[in-house]
Design an enzyme around this catalytic site. Structure first.
Site, PDB file in Angstrom:
ATOM      1  N   ASP A 214      47.870   5.003  40.806  1.00 21.18           N
ATOM      2  CA  ASP A 214      47.752   5.500  42.108  1.00 21.18           C
ATOM      3  C   ASP A 214      47.854   7.095  41.799  1.00 21.18           C
ATOM      4  O   ASP A 214      47.398   8.005  42.623  1.00 21.18           O
ATOM      5  CB  ASP A 214      48.548   5.002  43.323  1.00 21.18           C
ATOM      6  N   HIS A 335      42.221  -0.182  48.384  1.00 24.24           N
ATOM      7  CA  HIS A 335      41.470   0.347  47.156  1.00 24.24           C
ATOM      8  C   HIS A 335      40.494  -0.574  46.660  1.00 24.24           C
ATOM      9  O   HIS A 335      40.665  -1.810  46.759  1.00 24.24           O
ATOM     10  CB  HIS A 335      42.738   0.551  46.052  1.00 24.24           C
ATOM     11  N   ASP A 337      40.073  -1.162  43.486  1.00 25.75           N
ATOM     12  CA  ASP A 337      40.490  -1.814  42.413  1.00 25.75           C
ATOM     13  C   ASP A 337      41.114  -3.155  42.754  1.00 25.75           C
ATOM     14  O   ASP A 337      41.500  -4.126  41.930  1.00 25.75           O
ATOM     15  CB  ASP A 337      41.395  -1.129  41.426  1.00 25.75           C
ATOM     16  N   CYS A 518      47.125  -1.616  39.132  1.00 21.81           N
ATOM     17  CA  CYS A 518      47.619  -0.614  39.888  1.00 21.81           C
ATOM     18  C   CYS A 518      48.918   0.055  39.391  1.00 21.81           C
ATOM     19  O   CYS A 518      49.526   1.211  39.653  1.00 21.81           O
ATOM     20  CB  CYS A 518      48.252  -1.192  41.295  1.00 21.81           C
TER      21      CYS A 518
END
Lengths: 543, 246
Positions: A214, A335, A337, A518
């Site tokens: 991030d 997100h 992902d 992440c």
């Protein structure tokens, strides 16, 4: 900045086709003034068309004072593009274009709008042309002091190009948490066992913030003989606000010779869509006959919450990776992902596959299991409501939620991906996954069991491409991932050339609404066979 | 009169659920001392979306130990919210404790978190609390109540409260109430949902459109507002409207 002498030799110059007005039979009028660039020589009679002189912005920090070199005196010749001038009668030079300047013997001799500089007569004069911004654009006008003929040379700044999963990995990293009762030792050791020295344990004591994906995004800017590695530093600014967590990670660990750090957006104004788990890049595609040799950027929108306008505009302006958007409004963190990624697939039509979360496949796997199967990891957690496979199967709210997510978000997002990347069904690898609503998150969701789309692609020292994937723990024996039907369904969907390593990310990542991707990040090398000024010329507008 | 009866009934309920909680805590002390120690000192860690989470100390005793800490501890609101989040997934094993915690909680953030624990409780226990929460002065409580009613198996029985919430001042409440009514296919909500197709908030328009389609697909496809929404400024609304072409 790295000097790439070999890259120049491998350039596909035949693609350039950029010399104009050349007449080989016109020997009698050959001008005396001649310039040399990494992409070829030019005269007033045979000038170079776009891109002309390619310049990589000098935004690294050779002297380690945390200031971009462009703000200071030019430190080395690899910080600028070299221009040689043959001018037997002497010449004058004028520069137009912002964020550009020309150096001669340690002095700035031309900037945008400055008076013409009179250069000495002679051959092989070396000028250094420096840029201070990505996609800086301008031109140099050289006038022969003898015959008055003018030579106009375009100057083109390199765009910033984000990395994708087909590029070789150089360094993979994750923040190491080692405290009793709360640690990610299993994940860290899993990475190290495969990657060895090409894995870096980032200090958890120093940063105390696990969300490495991030905080930073890695990218490069390149020229015929230059390479700048770049860290895009998110306005997330660490987990606890500016000055805390990973806020200073990019500056502490990367800013220096050959590495630039850039931030787009206002510090302290981030929403979750500004985090870089929400900024990904596909591998190369051709869409509607248009080739994107560096892939395409995609990020998620959550209604009015989007990545900030500055970074969106900047990414749009780089042009070569033409961003598009997905809907992440249904996710608590929000997100891209969390449900989609890409993996290399040697021998396939594209050379890669889109990996996409399929809730029906997850139910299929669960329905194929003994409902009495104890989900040991779930049963020992007070934060998950299911002790057995039967508990999950009997959870009507979970089933209806996932059906709704499929219809309202997963399938429409898949249609967007198919259209924007021109994918066929054969280009997609479906993997099982389910989502659950998260308390105090406005009815939005996160992965119900560790999300396997949230993976890392990295190369082992022997060259084997390895996927590092969150262990789904849909089984009784937590130590035996080989007995996990959900993990097996994932492996079955992957290209056989890839190794798959499952990592235990439960405590530090999954329960905190993230997974393996992440919590890690990868530095990659650019594809040595690609040059944006040749291969992506059609995507960049010549000034 | 109802208020008087409630005021008389609540202390009795409070005494009951506290006794139940204490019994469970005593049992935890007797059978799982290591878990008790872990729960007493468990760290709070930040989640990826900026919230706080109490480290998972394990089922079955983790939830009651967290509830005990929530009731007896004097911890700051963010830690209390993390405690609440750590117990909601399994508090249905002690339903009266779940209801008691919801009824007594004063902090809106903690209360909003606790409401999730009502999702798996029987309708007769959960729905009155959720309907009351849907009228709470704090928007974050109403938002969570509307979300939980959307996923409670009997949430459709709270149709009147949900229909009333379609006029809530907060757009997230309106959107989640619309979603809940659609999920439960509440036929009587069709007419009250229709005006939300022109709501100023795009999420409300989107959820209203989807809810209407779930309640009556054919009628929704024929609505003139649906055709207009194909040109909505929000691409998600426009796409959803286009997918519902007759």
């Amino acid at each position: 900045m790295r000097r790439l002498g070999l890259l120049l030799l491998s350039l596909p110059l035949v693609h350039l086709g950029c010399r104009k007005d050349e007449d080989p039979g016109d020997d009698a009028t050959t001008p005396a003034l001649r310039v040399g660039t990494a992409l070829g020589d030019a005269t007033s009679a045979a000038p170079l068309d776009w891109p002309g002189l390619v310049v990589v912005p000098n935004l690294d920090d050779d002297d380690g004072d945390e200031q971009a070199d462009y703000e200071q005196v030019l430190a080395g010749d690899d910080d600028a593009a070299t221009l040689t001038v043959d001018a037997p009668s002497g010449f004058t030079l004028q520069l137009s274009g912002a964020d550009l300047r020309v150096w001669h013997e340690g002095q700035v001799v031309a900037e945008d709008g400055s008076a013409a500089w009179t250069g000495p007569s002679g051959e092989g004069l070396v000028l250094l042309v420096e840029a201070g911004a990505y996609r800086a654009s301008g031109s140099l006008t050289l006038t022969d002091a003898g015959d008055g003929q003018q030579l106009v040379l375009p100057v083109t700044g390199a765009p910033l190009i984000l990395n994708h999963h087909l590029q070789p990995s150089e360094l993979t990293m994750a923040v190491n948490f080692a405290s009793t009762g709360y640690n990610n030792s299993a994940m860290i050791e899993g990475f190290e066992a495969v990657l060895g020295d090409s894995f870096d344990r980032v200090s958890g004591v120093k940063y105390q913030d696990p969300w490495l994906q991030d905080e930073v995004e890695f990218a490069t800017a390149s020229g015929p003989d230059q390479l700048l590695d770049v860290v895009i530093d998110s306005i997330r600014d660490g987990q606890y606000g500016p000055g805390y967590g990973l806020d200073d990670f990019a500056e502490d660990e990367f800013l220096g010779d050959g590495w630039a750090v850039g931030t787009w957006g206002r510090s302290g104004m981030a929403n979750s869509q500004d985090y870089f788990g929400n900024l990904e890049v596909s591998p190369p595609v051709t869409v509607g006959g248009v080739s994107y040799p560096f892939g395409r950027i995609y990020y998620g929108l959550n209604g009015s919450l989007t990545p900030n306008a500055q970074i969106r505009d900047f990414l749009d302006a780089q042009a070569v990776q033409a961003p598009f958007t997905l809907d992440v409004s249904w996710l608590c963190v929000g997100h891209v992902d969390e449900f989609v990624t890409t993996v290399p697939a040697p021998g396939s039509r594209l050379g890669w596959k889109l990996v996409y979360t399929d809730v029906d496949l997850a139910w299929e796997v669960l329905e194929g299991m003994d409902p009495d199967t104890v989900l040991t990891r779930f049963a020992s957690a007070n934060s998950k409501p299911w002790d057995t496979v039967g508990d999950m199967l009997a959870d009507k709210a979970l089933r209806s939620l996932n059906e709704e997510l499929k219809v309202d978000y997963l399938l429409p997002n898949l249609e967007t991906l198919k259209a924007e990347l021109e994918l066929t069904e054969d280009d997609i690898a479906y993997i099982p996954g389910l989502f659950e609503e998260v308390s105090y998150c406005g009815g939005t969701t996160a992965a119900a069991f560790p999300g396997m789309a949230n993976l890392i692609v990295a190369d082992a020292p022997d060259g084997t491409t390895t996927l590092f994937v969150a262990d789904p723990f849909i089984r009784t024996d937590t130590e035996d991932v080989a007995s996990d039907p959900m993990a097996a369904a994932f492996v079955a969907a992957m290209p056989p050339e890839l190794d798959v390593v499952f990592l235990d990310d439960w405590q530090v990542y999954h329960l905190n609404l993230g997974e393996v991707h992440c919590g890690s990040n990868v530095v990659r090398s650019p594809d040595p066979d690609l040059a944006w000024w040749a291969d992506a010329r059609h995507l960049l507008e010549a000034p | 009169m109802i208020a008087l009866l409630l005021s008389l009934a609540l202390p009795a309920l409070a005494a009951d659920w506290r006794a139940t909680l204490q019994q469970a805590v005593d049992q935890a002390h007797a059978t799982a001392p290591a878990t008790v120690e872990l729960a007493a000192t468990a760290q709070v860690v930040p989640t990826r979306n900026g919230g706080l989470r109490m480290i998972d100390v394990g089922a079955p005793w983790g939830p009651v130990l967290m509830a005990d800490r929530l009731v007896h501890g004097e911890e700051p609101p963010p830690v209390r919210q993390a405690l609440a989040a750590a117990l909601v997934a399994r508090i249905d094993a002690w339903p009266e404790v779940a209801v008691g915690l919801v009824q007594e909680e004063q902090d809106p953030q903690v209360l909003a978190t606790l409401l999730s624990g009502l999702q798996r409780l029987p309708a007769d226990l959960a729905l009155p609390e959720l309907e009351r929460a849907l009228a709470d002065p704090q928007a974050q409580v109403r938002i969570e109540a509307a979300a939980v009613l959307g996923r409670h198996a009997a949430g459709g029985q709270a149709d009147q409260a949900l229909i009333a919430a379609l006029a809530d001042a907060d757009p997230q409440v309106r959107a989640l109430a619309a979603r809940a009514l659609g999920r439960h296919q509440v036929a009587t909500a069709f007419a009250p949902l229709r005006p939300l197709l022109t709501d100023r908030d795009s999420q409300v328009r989107l959820q209203a459109l989807r809810a209407l389609a779930r309640i009556d697909d054919a009628a929704t496809r024929a609505l003139p507002e649906r055709a207009s929404l194909e040109a909505d400024a929000d691409p998600l609304v426009a796409r959803a409207a286009a997918q519902l072409r007759p």
